[in-house]
Design an enzyme around this catalytic site. Structure first.
Site, short mmCIF file in Angstrom:
data_model
loop_
_atom_site.label_atom_id
_atom_site.label_comp_id
_atom_site.label_asym_id
_atom_site.label_seq_id
_atom_site.Cartn_x
_atom_site.Cartn_y
_atom_site.Cartn_z
N GLU A 81 -12.38 -11.90 8.17
CA GLU A 81 -12.80 -12.73 7.02
C GLU A 81 -14.29 -12.61 6.76
O GLU A 81 -15.10 -12.86 7.67
CB GLU A 81 -12.43 -14.21 7.30
CG GLU A 81 -12.69 -15.12 6.12
CD GLU A 81 -12.28 -16.58 6.38
OE1 GLU A 81 -11.45 -16.82 7.27
OE2 GLU A 81 -12.81 -17.45 5.67
N LYS A 268 -9.98 -25.70 10.87
CA LYS A 268 -9.80 -24.25 10.63
C LYS A 268 -11.19 -23.59 10.58
O LYS A 268 -11.40 -22.50 11.11
CB LYS A 268 -9.05 -24.03 9.32
CG LYS A 268 -8.63 -22.59 9.05
CD LYS A 268 -9.70 -21.74 8.39
CE LYS A 268 -9.24 -20.30 8.16
NZ LYS A 268 -10.29 -19.45 7.59
N ASP A 284 -6.96 -14.94 25.50
CA ASP A 284 -5.71 -15.24 24.81
C ASP A 284 -5.98 -16.32 23.76
O ASP A 284 -6.05 -17.51 24.07
CB ASP A 284 -4.70 -15.73 25.87
CG ASP A 284 -3.33 -16.04 25.28
OD1 ASP A 284 -3.23 -16.28 24.06
OD2 ASP A 284 -2.36 -16.04 26.07
N HIS A 382 -19.45 -17.77 -0.06
CA HIS A 382 -18.24 -17.06 0.34
C HIS A 382 -17.90 -15.95 -0.62
O HIS A 382 -17.62 -14.82 -0.23
CB HIS A 382 -17.08 -18.07 0.39
CG HIS A 382 -15.94 -17.61 1.23
ND1 HIS A 382 -14.81 -17.09 0.68
CD2 HIS A 382 -15.77 -17.56 2.55
CE1 HIS A 382 -13.98 -16.75 1.63
NE2 HIS A 382 -14.55 -17.03 2.79
P1 NDP Z 1 -4.26 -12.21 35.48
O1 NDP Z 1 -3.07 -12.46 36.27
O2 NDP Z 1 -4.34 -10.95 34.68
O3 NDP Z 1 -5.57 -12.19 36.37
C1 NDP Z 1 -5.92 -13.18 37.26
C2 NDP Z 1 -6.22 -12.47 38.54
O4 NDP Z 1 -7.57 -11.99 38.54
C3 NDP Z 1 -6.17 -13.43 39.71
O5 NDP Z 1 -4.87 -13.60 40.13
C4 NDP Z 1 -7.03 -12.73 40.74
O6 NDP Z 1 -6.21 -11.85 41.49
C5 NDP Z 1 -7.97 -11.86 39.90
N1 NDP Z 1 -9.38 -12.30 40.06
C6 NDP Z 1 -10.43 -11.49 40.33
N2 NDP Z 1 -11.56 -12.20 40.40
C7 NDP Z 1 -11.23 -13.49 40.21
C8 NDP Z 1 -11.99 -14.70 40.18
N3 NDP Z 1 -13.30 -14.72 40.39
N4 NDP Z 1 -11.35 -15.85 39.92
C9 NDP Z 1 -10.01 -15.86 39.68
N5 NDP Z 1 -9.23 -14.75 39.71
C10 NDP Z 1 -9.84 -13.57 39.96
O7 NDP Z 1 -4.61 -13.37 34.46
P2 NDP Z 1 -4.36 -14.91 34.42
O8 NDP Z 1 -3.60 -15.44 35.59
O9 NDP Z 1 -5.67 -15.51 34.12
O10 NDP Z 1 -3.42 -15.03 33.15
C11 NDP Z 1 -3.89 -14.72 31.88
C12 NDP Z 1 -2.91 -13.82 31.18
O11 NDP Z 1 -1.62 -14.44 31.13
C13 NDP Z 1 -3.29 -13.57 29.75
O12 NDP Z 1 -3.07 -12.20 29.46
C14 NDP Z 1 -2.31 -14.43 28.97
O13 NDP Z 1 -2.11 -13.89 27.67
C15 NDP Z 1 -1.09 -14.35 29.80
N6 NDP Z 1 -0.08 -15.41 29.68
C16 NDP Z 1 -0.30 -16.57 29.03
C17 NDP Z 1 0.67 -17.55 28.96
C18 NDP Z 1 0.36 -18.84 28.28
O14 NDP Z 1 -0.79 -19.06 27.93
N7 NDP Z 1 1.32 -19.71 28.06
C19 NDP Z 1 1.98 -17.35 29.60
C20 NDP Z 1 2.07 -16.11 30.31
C21 NDP Z 1 1.09 -15.18 30.35
P3 NDP Z 1 -6.47 -11.62 43.01
O15 NDP Z 1 -7.08 -12.85 43.59
O16 NDP Z 1 -5.12 -11.32 43.58
O17 NDP Z 1 -7.40 -10.46 43.06
#
Ligand code: NDP
Length: 431
Positions: A81, A268, A284, A382
């Site tokens: 936009e 909005k 997201d 705009h």
């Molecule tokens: P991910 O699972 O992609 O990543 C999170 C992982 O990052 C953690 O499990 C951890 O894994 C790693 N990590 C590395 N550094 C850190 C840190 N400093 N702090 C925390 N974690 C860290 O993402 P999210 O769990 O955040 O989920 C987001 C995704 O889920 C988005 O893509 C979203 O679109 C999607 N989603 C959203 C839904 C909703 O909003 N209703 C439903 C389902 C999915 P480790 O500790 O093992 O290294």
């Protein structure tokens, strides 16, 4: 950051803008070579979603003048936009002259839900859950131990009972909330894994049946607030005094508080900026939008997210609070090359810092929109930018885009038909 290089940024060519960002010590010279490398490869895109066909592109631009908690930011915004980036930058410029945005960011606690039904004895189920709170949290953490090693994990448990509603024909639900510190991640996957990890145990403790286990996107324990205080002399515009604009802007906020039809448009405008930076950062935006609009309805009526009032010394004070469960890691943040570019451009170090900038962008956007609305109206600024889109739709290319859009601004009817006529005239003069 050496801001002097960013002067008159909007007047620079694309190459000059990128050079200015390098000269200002915001981007590195490597970024200048990256244009192709910032595109999603077919291979990456094919692994991100199902049935991948093509990439749908959006322009990503820079909003300037953001001074947040004493630090300068250049804000990446992905949006189709026109005028949103210009409005954010001009609002932020006035607010920077007034000392910038001050923010408060709450602890980042997300909520996971397990919804149970057919509970034989609700009070017994509640006391069992309370008595076994420690074990439940332990089991939740055992389902995702790496987040505990990072200093986060399941911290608390709460219980909600939603009564049976005969009129709506809904059964009684017992909902268990687990309050989880997801550290730098938004945490959807972490939370969902934890919730599914405790579902069977909760069924045993309550004697009920689980309907589902998932995070709640209503992140009421992950809040970000931005405030600004603007002296009236910075508000003056054309025939309007600063006091007049302040008072009209406060009334505009009041109208959006009481009238849902106005509140939706008011919000909005706030989301114009928020969605654009959330998207650019690789977060997201559906999750953020859903949570923000629910938060706007927390009183039982959909209301304005921001509020504006008069300070004792006559200044205008604005504030905005939003649930902002964004991450600095996870999802597509670490794999999307443009999200990584946004991270370098914005220069944020943590999810809390990203929240602080996002909520400030929302407030700047709201300030600019209301200021225009209560003075000359929104269309003047705009439509100036809309003229470019009309010129392109009419078929203008190169220099003709500027020529058609300039003439369109003064035309009686700024529409596609006029743009086509103007383009014909320009082209016939060139023949
Ligand atoms: P991910 O699972 O992609 O990543 C999170 C992982 O990052 C953690 O499990 C951890 O894994 C790693 N990590 C590395 N550094 C850190 C840190 N400093 N702090 C925390 N974690 C860290 O993402 P999210 O769990 O955040 O989920 C987001 C995704 O889920 C988005 O893509 C979203 O679109 C999607 N989603 C959203 C839904 C909703 O909003 N209703 C439903 C389902 C999915 P480790 O500790 O093992 O290294």
């Amino acid at each position: 950051m050496d801001k002097a290089y960013l002067d008159k940024f909007y007047k620079k060519s694309l190459t000059e803008r990128m050079d200015a960002l390098v000269d200002a010590n915001i981007l590195s010279s490597d970024d200048l070579l990256l244009n192709e490398g910032l595109l999603l490869s077919d291979e990456l895109a094919d692994n991100m979603i199902e049935n991948y066909l093509i990439t749908y592109q959006l322009p990503l631009g820079a909003a300037l003048n953001f001074l947040v908690d004493g630090k300068d930011y250049v804000v990446p915004m992905a949006i189709e936009e026109p005028s949103v980036i210009a409005a954010a930058s001009s609002g932020a410029k006035i607010i920077a002259q007034a000392g910038g945005f001050k923010t408060t960011i709450s602890e980042r606690i997300m909520i996971g839900q397990v919804a149970l039904k057919n509970i034989p004895d609700i009070s017994l189920a509640k006391s069992n859950l309370t008595n076994h709170k420690k074990d439940i949290l332990k089991k939740a953490n055992a389902a995702h131990p790496s987040i505990v090693n990072r200093g986060g994990g399941a911290k608390d448990l709460s219980i909600r009972v939603i009564e049976q509603d005969e009129e709506a024909a809904t059964p009684e639900f017992l909902i268990v909330h687990i309050h989880i510190a997801t550290m730098e991640a938004m945490g959807a996957n972490i939370i969902n894994t934890m919730m599914e990890g405790i579902t069977g145990y909760l069924e045993t403790l309550t004697g009920g049946t689980a309907l589902m286990s998932i995070l709640s996107n209503y992140a009421t324990e992950c809040l970000a607030t931005a405030t600004c205080q603007i002296p009236v002399h910075l508000l003056k515009r054309n025939d309007f005094s600063g006091e007049d604009i302040r008072d009209r802007l406060i009334e505009a906020g009041q109208l959006a508080y009481v009238d849902p039809y106005r509140a939706v448009t008011h919000n909005k405008g706030i989301m114009n900026g928020i969605d654009a930076i959330v998207l650019a950062s690789g977060n997201d935006w559906r999750a953020i939008s859903a949570g923000v609009h629910a938060y706007a309805s927390r009183s039982g009526q959909y209301r304005a997210l921001s509020s504006w009032r008069k300070a004792e010394n006559g200044d205008l004070i604005g504030d905005l609070t939003l649930p902002l469960p964004v991450g600095s890691v996870g999802g597509s943040i670490s794999i999307h090359p443009a999200a990584q570019f946004s991270k370098r451009l914005l220069g944020y170090q943590s999810a809390k810092e990203l929240e602080a900038v996002i909520v400030s962008v929302g407030l700047a956007q709201n300030f600019s929109a209301l200021k225009a609305l209560v003075t000359e109206g929104i269309q003047k600024g705009h439509m100036g930018l809309q003229a470019r889109s009309l010129a392109i739709s009419a078929g203008a290319t190169g220099k003709a885009i500027e020529q058609v859009s300039e003439q369109l601004k003064y035309a009686k009817n700024m529409n596609l038909a006029t743009a086509k006529e103007l383009l014909q005239e320009i082209l016939s003069l060139e023949e």
